[in-house]
Design a protein around this motif. Structure first.
Motif, mmCIF file in Angstrom:
data_model
loop_
_atom_site.group_PDB
_atom_site.id
_atom_site.type_symbol
_atom_site.label_atom_id
_atom_site.label_comp_id
_atom_site.label_asym_id
_atom_site.label_seq_id
_atom_site.Cartn_x
_atom_site.Cartn_y
_atom_site.Cartn_z
ATOM 1 N N UNK A 111 4.249 4.902 9.617
ATOM 2 C CA UNK A 111 3.333 5.287 10.692
ATOM 3 C C UNK A 111 1.883 5.329 10.225
ATOM 4 N N UNK A 112 1.649 4.997 8.957
ATOM 5 C CA UNK A 112 0.283 4.985 8.464
ATOM 6 C C UNK A 112 0.230 4.649 6.992
ATOM 7 N N UNK A 113 -0.976 4.515 6.478
ATOM 8 C CA UNK A 113 -1.189 4.299 5.048
ATOM 9 C C UNK A 113 -2.150 5.369 4.547
ATOM 10 N N UNK A 114 -2.212 5.497 3.234
ATOM 11 C CA UNK A 114 -3.173 6.436 2.654
ATOM 12 C C UNK A 114 -3.770 5.842 1.399
ATOM 13 N N UNK A 115 -5.002 6.198 1.112
ATOM 14 C CA UNK A 115 -5.725 5.648 -0.022
ATOM 15 C C UNK A 115 -6.215 6.768 -0.926
ATOM 16 N N UNK A 116 -6.445 6.425 -2.181
ATOM 17 C CA UNK A 116 -6.965 7.378 -3.165
ATOM 18 C C UNK A 116 -8.228 6.797 -3.775
ATOM 19 N N UNK A 117 -9.293 7.582 -3.773
ATOM 20 C CA UNK A 117 -10.560 7.164 -4.372
ATOM 21 C C UNK A 117 -10.936 8.172 -5.454
ATOM 22 N N UNK A 118 -11.225 7.663 -6.646
ATOM 23 C CA UNK A 118 -11.597 8.529 -7.761
ATOM 24 C C UNK A 118 -13.105 8.516 -7.961
ATOM 25 N N UNK A 119 -13.685 9.705 -7.969
ATOM 26 C CA UNK A 119 -15.104 9.866 -8.251
ATOM 27 C C UNK A 119 -15.248 10.932 -9.321
ATOM 28 N N UNK B 46 0.804 -1.213 0.000
ATOM 29 C CA UNK B 46 0.000 0.000 0.000
ATOM 30 C C UNK B 46 0.847 1.277 0.000
ATOM 31 N N UNK B 47 0.195 2.387 -0.284
ATOM 32 C CA UNK B 47 0.806 3.712 -0.130
ATOM 33 C C UNK B 47 1.043 3.930 1.354
ATOM 34 N N UNK B 48 2.200 4.436 1.704
ATOM 35 C CA UNK B 48 2.556 4.557 3.119
ATOM 36 C C UNK B 48 2.973 5.975 3.489
ATOM 37 N N UNK B 49 2.924 6.226 4.799
ATOM 38 C CA UNK B 49 3.413 7.478 5.380
ATOM 39 C C UNK B 49 4.575 7.122 6.287
ATOM 40 N N UNK B 50 5.706 7.770 6.096
ATOM 41 C CA UNK B 50 6.880 7.536 6.938
ATOM 42 C C UNK B 50 7.084 8.697 7.898
ATOM 43 N N UNK B 51 7.510 8.379 9.097
ATOM 44 C CA UNK B 51 8.145 9.385 9.957
ATOM 45 C C UNK B 51 9.556 8.900 10.156
ATOM 46 N N UNK B 52 10.510 9.660 9.595
ATOM 47 C CA UNK B 52 11.864 9.141 9.525
ATOM 48 C C UNK B 52 11.862 7.945 8.605
ATOM 49 N N UNK B 53 12.297 6.799 9.129
ATOM 50 C CA UNK B 53 12.317 5.586 8.306
ATOM 51 C C UNK B 53 11.275 4.567 8.693
ATOM 52 N N UNK B 54 10.379 4.912 9.625
ATOM 53 C CA UNK B 54 9.350 3.979 10.072
ATOM 54 C C UNK B 54 8.006 4.324 9.450
ATOM 55 N N UNK C 31 -10.389 13.385 -7.035
ATOM 56 C CA UNK C 31 -9.578 12.341 -6.412
ATOM 57 C C UNK C 31 -9.480 12.658 -4.924
ATOM 58 N N UNK C 32 -10.085 11.789 -4.137
ATOM 59 C CA UNK C 32 -10.162 11.987 -2.692
ATOM 60 C C UNK C 32 -9.116 11.117 -2.000
ATOM 61 N N UNK C 33 -8.404 11.723 -1.087
ATOM 62 C CA UNK C 33 -7.331 11.042 -0.364
ATOM 63 C C UNK C 33 -7.708 10.919 1.100
ATOM 64 N N UNK C 34 -7.511 9.729 1.641
ATOM 65 C CA UNK C 34 -7.782 9.509 3.057
ATOM 66 C C UNK C 34 -6.511 9.048 3.766
ATOM 67 N N UNK C 35 -6.176 9.742 4.831
ATOM 68 C CA UNK C 35 -5.028 9.389 5.665
ATOM 69 C C UNK C 35 -5.489 8.449 6.767
#
Length: 374
Positions: free
Chosen positions: A328-336, A318-326, A340-344
């Motif tokens: 800490x979350x994922x993010x998604x993209x939805x097209x309507x 999946x698409x990821x969010x890093x803090x430093x090298x770890x 294009x809506x992004x959810x953290x």
């Protein structure tokens, strides 16, 4: 797993993550014309989803123009696309393809028992079909169906025919792993395939052992320090074979004590590794990013109890969010429609703010359009 020598330099996981991010040009990005260098130094870029390969390059080469990767593939022929590690599609520098093709012959690409049981295909069938494909392929693109027709005309094997026409390319992966096939110029919506030694300019065959050593150098240069087991898992062969390659590079590598693991790094990179420091910045990565995909062992990159949110069903990263090298979350993209809506989706409340995440989306906009955070 072998223990490190008592006098091995001590290296932390914080240093390891920081070193990998720098050597993969996440924290040390290059210019927009440097995407070929990035592909080379990453040891290939996974492009099972075409846009994922493009975005991996764009994040590391700010200013890269949309379409530059396609031009390099079909016009300039400086990039090639083929099945490589883990049987997945990768972008590789054309000048390196002979190296990867030769080295890939060491990776088991099919299980004889499984194929015979499930498809009725034996080794002699595989070899006969491969020989025919090699004889009919050229620098002129052939569609999947054209290749299947050529094989079936000589080998009247229904199972082989069905496998050649299958969308997942099960049989074509075997041929690609032997360096006999890579992607050519699409014909409309149909992909085509070409013979690599006729497609790539100035093709020069290389000895398999020498090719494997070069592949290992590339891996350690961007994914080190790494254990022999990590190298073996990444490449897809047995740890014993990985150990043999590493022993052949003894003069070029050094074993470090990575928090109890005997891990290898190129000697020329040791000082850089030892001086690396992990920062606290937020960065967003796209699908199948090399840092997460090949960041072995994953527990040191992704929190253990959140791994299934990152490495999901079907070998999806999946698409990821890093803090430093770890992570800490994922993010998604939805097209309507055109939106294009992004959810953290942070793993823990407070791990990352919406403002930090939103600022880190900027590199994606030229490739996916405006993104609205919800």
């Amino acid at each position: 797993m072998p223990k490190p020598p008592e006098d091995a330099p001590l290296v932390t996981w914080e240093q390891t993550r920081a070193f990998r991010l720098q050597r993969q040009h996440v924290t040390d990005p290059l210019g927009p014309r440097s995407f070929l260098r990035i592909v080379r130094e990453l040891g290939g870029v996974q492009a099972q989803v075409a846009s994922a390969g493009e975005i991996q390059c764009a994040l590391r080469a700010p200013g890269l123009k949309p379409g530059a990767i396609t031009t390099a593939l079909v016009t300039d022929r400086t990039l090639v696309k083929t099945w490589m590690m883990r049987g997945t599609i990768h972008l590789l520098a054309a000048e390196d393809l002979a190296v990867w093709a030769s080295a890939s012959t060491t990776r088991p690409t099919w299980n004889k028992g499984f194929w015979k049981k499930n498809f009725g295909v034996e080794e002699k069938d595989i070899q006969a079909a491969s020989d025919i494909v090699e004889s009919v392929m050229s620098a002129e693109g052939m569609t999947r169906d054209a290749i299947a027709d050529a094989v079936f005309a000589k080998v009247k094997n229904q199972a082989i025919d069905e496998l050649l026409r299958a969308g997942w390319g099960s049989f074509l992966k075997i041929i690609a792993a032997r360096g006999q096939l890579c992607f050519g110029v699409p014909e409309g919506r149909n992909v085509t395939f070409v013979r690599p030694d006729m497609w790539v300019k100035d093709w020069q065959s290389i000895d398999t052992d020498a090719a494997l050593r070069e592949v290992c150098r590339r891996y350690l240069g961007s994914h080190g320090p790494a254990t022999r087991e990590e190298f073996a898992r990444w490449w897809g062969f047995a740890p014993a074979r990985a150990n043999q390659v590493l022993e052949e590079l003894t003069g070029e590598t050094v074993i470090v004590n990575r928090e109890g693991d005997a891990a290898y790094v190129l000697k020329k990179d040791l000082k850089k590794l030892e001086s690396s420091r992990e920062d606290d910045e937020i960065r967003n990565l796209g699908l199948f990013d090399a840092y997460v995909l090949s960041g072995l062992p994953h527990d040191q990159i992704i929190p253990k109890f959140h791994k299934d949110k990152v490495l999901t069903t079907g070998a999806w990263v999946q698409r990821t969010v890093l803090r430093g090298g770890r992570v800490v979350g994922v993010w998604t993209v939805e097209t309507k429609g055109k939106a294009r809506r992004v959810e953290l989706k942070p793993f823990k409340k407070g791990d990352v703010s919406k403002s930090e995440f939103s600022a880190a989306l900027a590199p994606f906009v030229p490739f996916v359009g405006e993104l609205t955070l919800v």
